[in-house]
Design a protein around this motif. Structure first.
Motif, PDB file in Angstrom:
ATOM      1  N   HIS A 190      27.749 -23.796  40.359  1.00 30.31           N
ATOM      2  CA  HIS A 190      26.642 -22.863  40.086  1.00 30.31           C
ATOM      3  C   HIS A 190      25.348 -23.624  39.833  1.00 30.31           C
ATOM      4  CE1 HIS A 190      24.659 -19.692  37.310  1.00 30.31           C
ATOM      5  NE2 HIS A 190      24.320 -19.482  38.567  1.00 30.31           N
ATOM      6  N   LYS A 191      25.428 -24.731  39.105  1.00 25.99           N
ATOM      7  CA  LYS A 191      24.232 -25.522  38.821  1.00 25.99           C
ATOM      8  C   LYS A 191      23.627 -26.083  40.112  1.00 25.99           C
ATOM      9  CE  LYS A 191      25.536 -26.864  34.127  1.00 25.99           C
ATOM     10  NZ  LYS A 191      25.963 -27.979  33.240  1.00 25.99           N
ATOM     11  N   ALA A 192      24.459 -26.392  41.069  1.00 29.17           N
ATOM     12  CA  ALA A 192      23.944 -26.871  42.354  1.00 29.17           C
ATOM     13  C   ALA A 192      23.091 -25.795  43.012  1.00 29.17           C
ATOM     14  CB  ALA A 192      25.105 -27.259  43.264  1.00 29.17           C
ATOM     15  N   PHE A 193      23.528 -24.545  42.934  1.00 30.17           N
ATOM     16  CA  PHE A 193      22.748 -23.440  43.502  1.00 30.17           C
ATOM     17  C   PHE A 193      21.393 -23.329  42.797  1.00 30.17           C
ATOM     18  CE2 PHE A 193      21.429 -18.971  43.650  1.00 30.17           C
ATOM     19  CZ  PHE A 193      21.505 -18.711  45.007  1.00 30.17           C
ATOM     20  N   LEU A 194      21.373 -23.529  41.485  1.00 27.73           N
ATOM     21  CA  LEU A 194      20.142 -23.411  40.705  1.00 27.73           C
ATOM     22  C   LEU A 194      19.161 -24.545  40.987  1.00 27.73           C
ATOM     23  CD1 LEU A 194      21.635 -22.379  37.223  1.00 27.73           C
ATOM     24  CD2 LEU A 194      20.637 -20.884  38.969  1.00 27.73           C
ATOM     25  N   SER A 195      19.628 -25.601  41.625  1.00 33.36           N
ATOM     26  CA  SER A 195      18.734 -26.723  41.928  1.00 33.36           C
ATOM     27  C   SER A 195      17.645 -26.316  42.919  1.00 33.36           C
ATOM     28  CB  SER A 195      19.524 -27.900  42.503  1.00 33.36           C
ATOM     29  OG  SER A 195      19.975 -27.608  43.822  1.00 33.36           O
ATOM     30  N   GLU A 196      17.956 -25.358  43.787  1.00 32.05           N
ATOM     31  CA  GLU A 196      17.016 -24.855  44.794  1.00 32.05           C
ATOM     32  C   GLU A 196      16.515 -25.949  45.744  1.00 32.05           C
ATOM     33  OE1 GLU A 196      13.928 -22.690  42.745  1.00 32.05           O
ATOM     34  OE2 GLU A 196      15.240 -21.003  42.328  1.00 32.05           O
ATOM     35  N   VAL A 197      17.281 -26.996  45.907  1.00 31.08           N
ATOM     36  CA  VAL A 197      16.892 -28.025  46.874  1.00 31.08           C
ATOM     37  C   VAL A 197      17.024 -27.450  48.278  1.00 31.08           C
ATOM     38  CG1 VAL A 197      17.603 -29.903  45.349  1.00 31.08           C
ATOM     39  CG2 VAL A 197      19.218 -28.999  47.017  1.00 31.08           C
ATOM     40  N   ASN A 198      16.336 -28.044  49.225  1.00 30.89           N
ATOM     41  CA  ASN A 198      16.356 -27.537  50.591  1.00 30.89           C
ATOM     42  C   ASN A 198      17.774 -27.468  51.156  1.00 30.89           C
ATOM     43  OD1 ASN A 198      13.576 -27.251  50.695  1.00 30.89           O
ATOM     44  ND2 ASN A 198      13.252 -29.300  51.540  1.00 30.89           N
ATOM     45  N   HIS A 199      18.090 -26.316  51.736  1.00 30.14           N
ATOM     46  CA  HIS A 199      19.367 -26.091  52.429  1.00 30.14           C
ATOM     47  C   HIS A 199      20.580 -26.195  51.502  1.00 30.14           C
ATOM     48  CE1 HIS A 199      16.807 -26.438  55.894  1.00 30.14           C
ATOM     49  NE2 HIS A 199      16.567 -27.718  55.681  1.00 30.14           N
ATOM     50  N   ILE A 200      20.376 -25.936  50.200  1.00 35.12           N
ATOM     51  CA  ILE A 200      21.501 -26.054  49.268  1.00 35.12           C
ATOM     52  C   ILE A 200      22.571 -25.026  49.577  1.00 35.12           C
ATOM     53  CG2 ILE A 200      20.449 -24.545  47.512  1.00 35.12           C
ATOM     54  CD1 ILE A 200      22.730 -27.650  46.974  1.00 35.12           C
ATOM     55  N   GLU A 201      22.183 -23.836  50.073  1.00 30.04           N
ATOM     56  CA  GLU A 201      23.191 -22.813  50.400  1.00 30.04           C
ATOM     57  C   GLU A 201      24.117 -23.307  51.502  1.00 30.04           C
ATOM     58  OE1 GLU A 201      19.852 -22.343  50.772  1.00 30.04           O
ATOM     59  OE2 GLU A 201      19.254 -20.324  50.151  1.00 30.04           O
ATOM     60  N   GLN A 202      23.530 -24.012  52.474  1.00 30.51           N
ATOM     61  CA  GLN A 202      24.321 -24.532  53.576  1.00 30.51           C
ATOM     62  C   GLN A 202      25.284 -25.614  53.093  1.00 30.51           C
ATOM     63  OE1 GLN A 202      23.188 -22.745  56.203  1.00 30.51           O
ATOM     64  NE2 GLN A 202      24.993 -23.310  57.412  1.00 30.51           N
ATOM     65  N   THR A 203      24.775 -26.477  52.222  1.00 33.07           N
ATOM     66  CA  THR A 203      25.610 -27.545  51.665  1.00 33.07           C
ATOM     67  C   THR A 203      26.756 -26.961  50.845  1.00 33.07           C
ATOM     68  OG1 THR A 203      23.712 -29.039  51.546  1.00 33.07           O
ATOM     69  CG2 THR A 203      25.610 -29.578  50.183  1.00 33.07           C
ATOM     70  N   MET A 204      26.442 -25.943  50.039  1.00 37.07           N
ATOM     71  CA  MET A 204      27.474 -25.312  49.216  1.00 37.07           C
ATOM     72  C   MET A 204      28.530 -24.634  50.075  1.00 37.07           C
ATOM     73  SD  MET A 204      25.100 -23.747  46.161  1.00 37.07           S
ATOM     74  CE  MET A 204      26.461 -22.888  45.372  1.00 37.07           C
ATOM     75  N   PHE A 205      28.104 -24.051  51.187  1.00 33.77           N
ATOM     76  CA  PHE A 205      29.073 -23.400  52.073  1.00 33.77           C
ATOM     77  C   PHE A 205      30.003 -24.439  52.699  1.00 33.77           C
ATOM     78  CE2 PHE A 205      30.118 -21.611  56.354  1.00 33.77           C
ATOM     79  CZ  PHE A 205      31.010 -20.643  55.894  1.00 33.77           C
ATOM     80  N   PHE A 242      30.791 -27.225  51.349  1.00 35.02           N
ATOM     81  CA  PHE A 242      31.648 -27.647  50.247  1.00 35.02           C
ATOM     82  C   PHE A 242      32.760 -26.618  50.037  1.00 35.02           C
ATOM     83  CE2 PHE A 242      32.300 -27.919  45.507  1.00 35.02           C
ATOM     84  CZ  PHE A 242      32.935 -29.153  45.510  1.00 35.02           C
ATOM     85  N   ALA A 243      32.395 -25.328  50.064  1.00 32.13           N
ATOM     86  CA  ALA A 243      33.381 -24.265  49.882  1.00 32.13           C
ATOM     87  C   ALA A 243      34.417 -24.281  51.005  1.00 32.13           C
ATOM     88  CB  ALA A 243      32.681 -22.912  49.832  1.00 32.13           C
ATOM     89  N   GLN A 244      33.969 -24.493  52.230  1.00 33.03           N
ATOM     90  CA  GLN A 244      34.903 -24.586  53.359  1.00 33.03           C
ATOM     91  C   GLN A 244      35.906 -25.710  53.138  1.00 33.03           C
ATOM     92  OE1 GLN A 244      31.888 -24.873  56.575  1.00 33.03           O
ATOM     93  NE2 GLN A 244      32.967 -23.168  57.551  1.00 33.03           N
ATOM     94  N   TYR A 245      35.415 -26.832  52.644  1.00 29.94           N
ATOM     95  CA  TYR A 245      36.286 -27.975  52.377  1.00 29.94           C
ATOM     96  C   TYR A 245      37.301 -27.631  51.290  1.00 29.94           C
ATOM     97  CZ  TYR A 245      37.509 -32.918  51.594  1.00 29.94           C
ATOM     98  OH  TYR A 245      38.184 -34.111  51.482  1.00 29.94           O
ATOM     99  N   ILE A 246      36.835 -26.954  50.254  1.00 28.70           N
ATOM    100  CA  ILE A 246      37.718 -26.572  49.147  1.00 28.70           C
ATOM    101  C   ILE A 246      38.812 -25.633  49.625  1.00 28.70           C
ATOM    102  CG2 ILE A 246      37.845 -25.266  46.980  1.00 28.70           C
ATOM    103  CD1 ILE A 246      35.028 -26.253  46.370  1.00 28.70           C
ATOM    104  N   PHE A 247      38.417 -24.615  50.409  1.00 32.88           N
ATOM    105  CA  PHE A 247      39.374 -23.596  50.842  1.00 32.88           C
ATOM    106  C   PHE A 247      40.332 -24.096  51.922  1.00 32.88           C
ATOM    107  CE2 PHE A 247      35.912 -20.398  49.554  1.00 32.88           C
ATOM    108  CZ  PHE A 247      36.471 -20.231  48.289  1.00 32.88           C
TER     109      PHE A 247
END
Length: 259
Positions: A74-89, A91-96
């Motif tokens: 969640h803190k990564a999302f709050l960073s608002e760095v460029n393309h963070i949503e893409q990076t998180m996705f 990461f989520a794909q890797y986790i799942f």
């Protein structure tokens, strides 16, 4: 290319992730409402935030991450760095895709980028706890204006609730146009809009308590007196207190010309 448009909230992004899997969307790019750059040959998928869908994604993440890893996501999302949503996705794909805990697999670019974004948010939250400067209004409300790089207001609210439990206060994020208000019992989120642009120094002076200017002057005198001129190191000073914070620090604000 599919442009996945969501409302900019964490829950909205989680809903978007759910729908990407639900509708088997491929080659997706995230975009917040009002900030959509038209992509050549792209189609749009508009996401309506659905808390049930968001919670299902959250539960899946919680099952595969440690408590710290879940909080860091969640803190990564709050960073608002460029393309963070893409990076998180990614990461989520890797986790799942695995039953193993991959939080420490820094050979994966998404895992490493999430760690960097999380640290950036944590660093900004720590700085905000140190750099918030309250002023007293005529109705005995202490207020402070901040403009952090990351969306950290809700991360620091409990710090100020515990520290200033006997005072009414409002911390306003001018960059994101919302604040947190404490009424001596509860914390609440408030949204404020200033029709005439940024909050002016003249306006803030008009609403301040009569003694506020005196106490600000005392604080500036104290700040000046504890500085040893011969030991001044501006490079180190700016490293610990970057200039982007100065506009909201009492000790850095030049005196107002009352003419």
């Amino acid at each position: 290319m599919i442009l996945v448009i969501y409302d900019g909230t964490y829950e909205g992004w989680l809903t978007a992730v759910f729908e990407i899997y639900e509708y088997k969307l491929e080659d997706t790019v995230f975009s917040k409402n009002g900030a959509c750059d038209a992509l050549l040959f792209s189609s749009n998928h508009v996401v309506i935030t659905d808390f049930k869908k968001a919670n299902r994604v959250l539960n899946g993440l919680k099952q595969r991450l440690s408590a710290d890893g879940f909080s860091s996501f969640h803190k990564a999302f709050l960073s608002e760095v460029n393309h963070i949503e893409q990076t998180m996705f990614q990461f989520a794909q890797y986790i799942f895709s695995t039953t193993k805990n991959v939080e420490e697999d820094f050979s994966n670019a998404a895992v490493w980028d999430i760690r960097k974004a999380t640290r950036l948010t944590g660093k900004e939250a720590h700085r905000m706890e140190a750099f918030v400067r309250f002023k007293l209004t005529k109705d005995q409300l202490y207020y402070a204006i901040i403009e952090p790089e990351c969306d950290v207001l809700h991360l620091i609210e409990n710090h100020f609730k515990n520290r200033y439990a006997d005072q009414r206060w409002l911390i306003y994020d001018a960059k994101r146009k919302y604040g947190v208000y404490y009424d001596l019992e509860n914390l609440s989120t408030v949204e404020l809009e200033f029709n005439q642009g940024p909050v002016s120094s003249k306006f803030l002076t008009e609403i301040c308590d009569e003694q506020e200017e005196f106490f600000q002057h005392l604080w500036k005198r104290y700040f000046s007196s504890v500085n040893i001129e011969s030991r001044k190191n501006m490079k180190l000073h700016i490293q610990h207190m970057p200039k982007r914070y100065w506009r909201n620090l009492i000790e850095k604000i030049p005196p107002i010309n009352k003419k």
